[in-house]
Design a protein around this motif. Structure first.
Motif, short mmCIF file in Angstrom:
data_model
loop_
_atom_site.label_atom_id
_atom_site.label_comp_id
_atom_site.label_asym_id
_atom_site.label_seq_id
_atom_site.Cartn_x
_atom_site.Cartn_y
_atom_site.Cartn_z
N PHE A 172 0.84 -1.19 0.00
CA PHE A 172 0.00 0.00 0.00
C PHE A 172 0.88 1.24 0.00
O PHE A 172 1.76 1.40 0.85
N ALA A 173 0.64 2.13 -0.98
CA ALA A 173 1.45 3.34 -1.10
C ALA A 173 0.83 4.46 -0.27
O ALA A 173 0.20 5.37 -0.77
N GLY A 174 1.00 4.39 1.00
CA GLY A 174 0.43 5.40 1.90
C GLY A 174 0.52 4.92 3.33
O GLY A 174 1.28 4.01 3.66
N MET A 175 -0.24 5.55 4.21
CA MET A 175 -0.26 5.17 5.62
C MET A 175 -1.28 4.08 5.84
O MET A 175 -2.40 4.14 5.34
N VAL A 176 -0.92 3.05 6.62
CA VAL A 176 -1.81 1.97 6.99
C VAL A 176 -2.07 2.06 8.48
O VAL A 176 -1.14 1.99 9.28
N LEU A 177 -3.33 2.25 8.85
CA LEU A 177 -3.69 2.41 10.25
C LEU A 177 -4.67 1.32 10.65
O LEU A 177 -5.61 1.02 9.92
N ALA A 178 -4.42 0.70 11.79
CA ALA A 178 -5.33 -0.32 12.30
C ALA A 178 -6.48 0.34 13.04
O ALA A 178 -6.38 1.47 13.52
N GLU A 179 -7.57 -0.42 13.14
CA GLU A 179 -8.77 0.11 13.80
C GLU A 179 -8.48 0.49 15.26
O GLU A 179 -8.92 1.52 15.74
N GLY A 180 -7.72 -0.34 15.96
CA GLY A 180 -7.44 -0.06 17.36
C GLY A 180 -6.64 1.22 17.55
O GLY A 180 -6.81 1.93 18.54
N GLU A 181 -5.75 1.52 16.60
CA GLU A 181 -4.97 2.75 16.71
C GLU A 181 -5.85 3.98 16.57
O GLU A 181 -5.60 5.01 17.20
N LEU A 182 -6.88 3.88 15.73
CA LEU A 182 -7.74 5.03 15.50
C LEU A 182 -8.73 5.24 16.62
O LEU A 182 -9.00 6.36 17.03
N THR A 183 -9.30 4.15 17.12
CA THR A 183 -10.31 4.28 18.17
C THR A 183 -9.70 4.57 19.53
O THR A 183 -10.41 4.94 20.46
N GLY A 184 -8.41 4.39 19.67
CA GLY A 184 -7.76 4.70 20.94
C GLY A 184 -7.42 6.17 21.05
O GLY A 184 -7.97 7.02 20.36
N ALA A 185 -6.48 6.48 21.92
CA ALA A 185 -6.10 7.87 22.16
C ALA A 185 -4.94 8.32 21.29
O ALA A 185 -4.41 9.41 21.48
N THR A 186 -4.54 7.50 20.32
CA THR A 186 -3.42 7.84 19.46
C THR A 186 -3.77 9.00 18.55
O THR A 186 -4.84 9.02 17.95
#
Length: 433
Positions: A411-425
């Motif tokens: 993937f040519a970009g940023m890959v974010l997991a669901e847990g990273e987004l729903t947390g305080a990150t």
């Protein structure tokens, strides 16, 4: 799957997500037939439910009347409960003299408390004693945080309020049913007739993911005289007035300055240079509708990006590809973030039975935009990949949101997991290190 949702698997979703389904049920032939019995059973208070459970236990334990006297307890509890139900007409409320309604915010963020006030006004000449407020039948994602209190009395001409707190998890426009209020009958095991409020309608917004724009992110200013500037009145800035010169537009003549100076005067304008960005969300990936949390995380990231861009005095355009194509353009200001949140709350992912976004998809023009942020649920090819082709100078940031980050990806970009987004990150857009 959520265990609470699994517990509601036999209950039609229309009964827990639509007020019209409740109204249709109440006017059906079966409801008219069973209505009196259901109203009597629904009038039992929490204390009455305890008595009913004790009634069942004593009846099962005292079935052998030769060696146990628990049948006497059963008879006593049964007589107590039946007496409370027969005394219900004493606590009847007159709908012509008592008003019941709700007051609440029309919007709430998912998983945050929604404060609801149920108001009761007594327009009669006699006080009303022991008013109990009851919640509607709640769906699996709704949870009561504060049980309603019982009012000891409502004096004539007085209005009293009962505060209730609910927490909702599923995003979207929701209708949860009607609250009711009734006076507790003698013995305290049942209430009289119930006066109901209109259905509770609220828009559940996605949770905002904190987003930070790095200082080195290039957002080139663009001319504000076209596109959104022409619609919002931000296309030109007035510098002052000056004498008329050949070639000036007649509509720029300033009549008052002309009369004051005695020579034709025109307004001197300057085009405003503003920054604009586009946030595009793709919910058409195969199987996106299967993970509600992942879709909500992607929409929360879009909401955070719009909030961060708006605080930076940047105009934002929102494009959502899902079951329907949602397109919205805003001006500059905090109020536009709330309008974008309302749109994100209505976005729906494409299910497995659909091949793509519904409606016509017309790509926006990027000649006057500074940045393009694409957010897709999944890492596959997206219709948003070629939006900025042929538009030099546009900063393009592509983000893929997945449930679990794969071990290897191209993937040519940023890959974010669901847990990273729903947390305080906090997500830093444009950081490619």
């Amino acid at each position: 799957m959520n265990l609470r949702e699994l517990n509601y698997i036999l209950i039609p979703k229309s009964l827990t997500h639509s007020g019209r389904a409740f109204d249709a049920w109440e006017t059906s032939r079966l409801a008219r037939l069973l209505g009196p019995l259901l109203r009597v059973l629904g009038s039992v208070t929490s204390e009455g439910i305890v008595v009913f459970v004790a009634l069942l236990i004593s009846g099962a334990a005292g079935i052998d009347v030769r060696y146990s006297h628990l049948y006497l307890v059963f008879c006593g509890l049964f007589g107590l409960l039946m007496s409370a139900l027969l005394l219900r007409p004493i606590a009847r409320l007159d709908a012509r003299l008592v008003d019941v309604w709700m007051e609440h915010s029309p919007r709430v963020i998912a998983q945050e408390a929604l404060s609801i006030e149920v108001a009761i006004r007594n327009r009669g000449t006699r006080p009303i004693s022991w008013i109990q407020v009851r919640l509607p039948f709640l769906p699996w994602d709704a949870q009561s945080l504060r049980p309603p209190e019982t009012l000891s009395s409502v004096a004539p001409g007085e209005t009293r309020r009962v505060n209730v707190s609910l927490k909702l998890q599923v995003r979207g426009a929701r209708t949860l049913g009607r609250f009711s209020a009734g006076s507790i009958a003698p013995l305290g095991l049942a209430t009289g007739n119930a006066l109901r409020t209109p259905p509770l309608q609220v828009t559940v917004l996605p949770r905002v993911v904190p987003v930070v724009l790095p200082g080195g992110l290039a957002l080139r200013p663009t001319v504000g005289g076209t596109g959104m500037g022409a619609r919002s009145g931000e296309s030109f800035e007035l510098l002052g007035v000056r004498p008329y010169r050949p070639g000036d537009r007649p509509r720029d003549l300033h009549q008052r300055a002309w009369a004051r100076h005695g020579v034709p005067m025109v307004r001197e304008l300057r085009q405003v240079m503003v920054r604009r960005a586009c946030v595009a969300v793709d919910l058409t990936q195969f199987g996106a509708a299967r993970r509600r949390e992942t879709v909500d995380a992607a929409l929360g990231l879009a909401a955070g990006a719009i909030s961060a861009l708006s605080l930076g005095e940047t105009g934002v355009e929102l494009l959502v590809l899902g079951r329907r194509v949602l397109h919205w353009s805003s001006g500059i200001g905090r109020v536009n973030v709330e309008l974008a949140m309302d749109l994100l709350a209505l976005a729906e992912a494409v299910g497995e039975g659909h091949s793509g976004a519904g409606g016509a998809f017309e790509p926006p023009v990027f000649e006057e935009w500074s940045m393009l942020l694409t957010i897709s649920v999944g890492l596959g090819p997206s219709p948003l990949d070629g939006l900025a082709q042929g538009s030099p100078g546009v900063e393009v940031i592509r983000v893929g949101v997945v449930q679990k980050v794969p071990a290897s990806t191209t993937f040519a970009g940023m890959v974010l997991a669901e847990g990273e987004l729903t947390g305080a990150t906090t997500v830093i857009l444009g950081d490619r290190t």
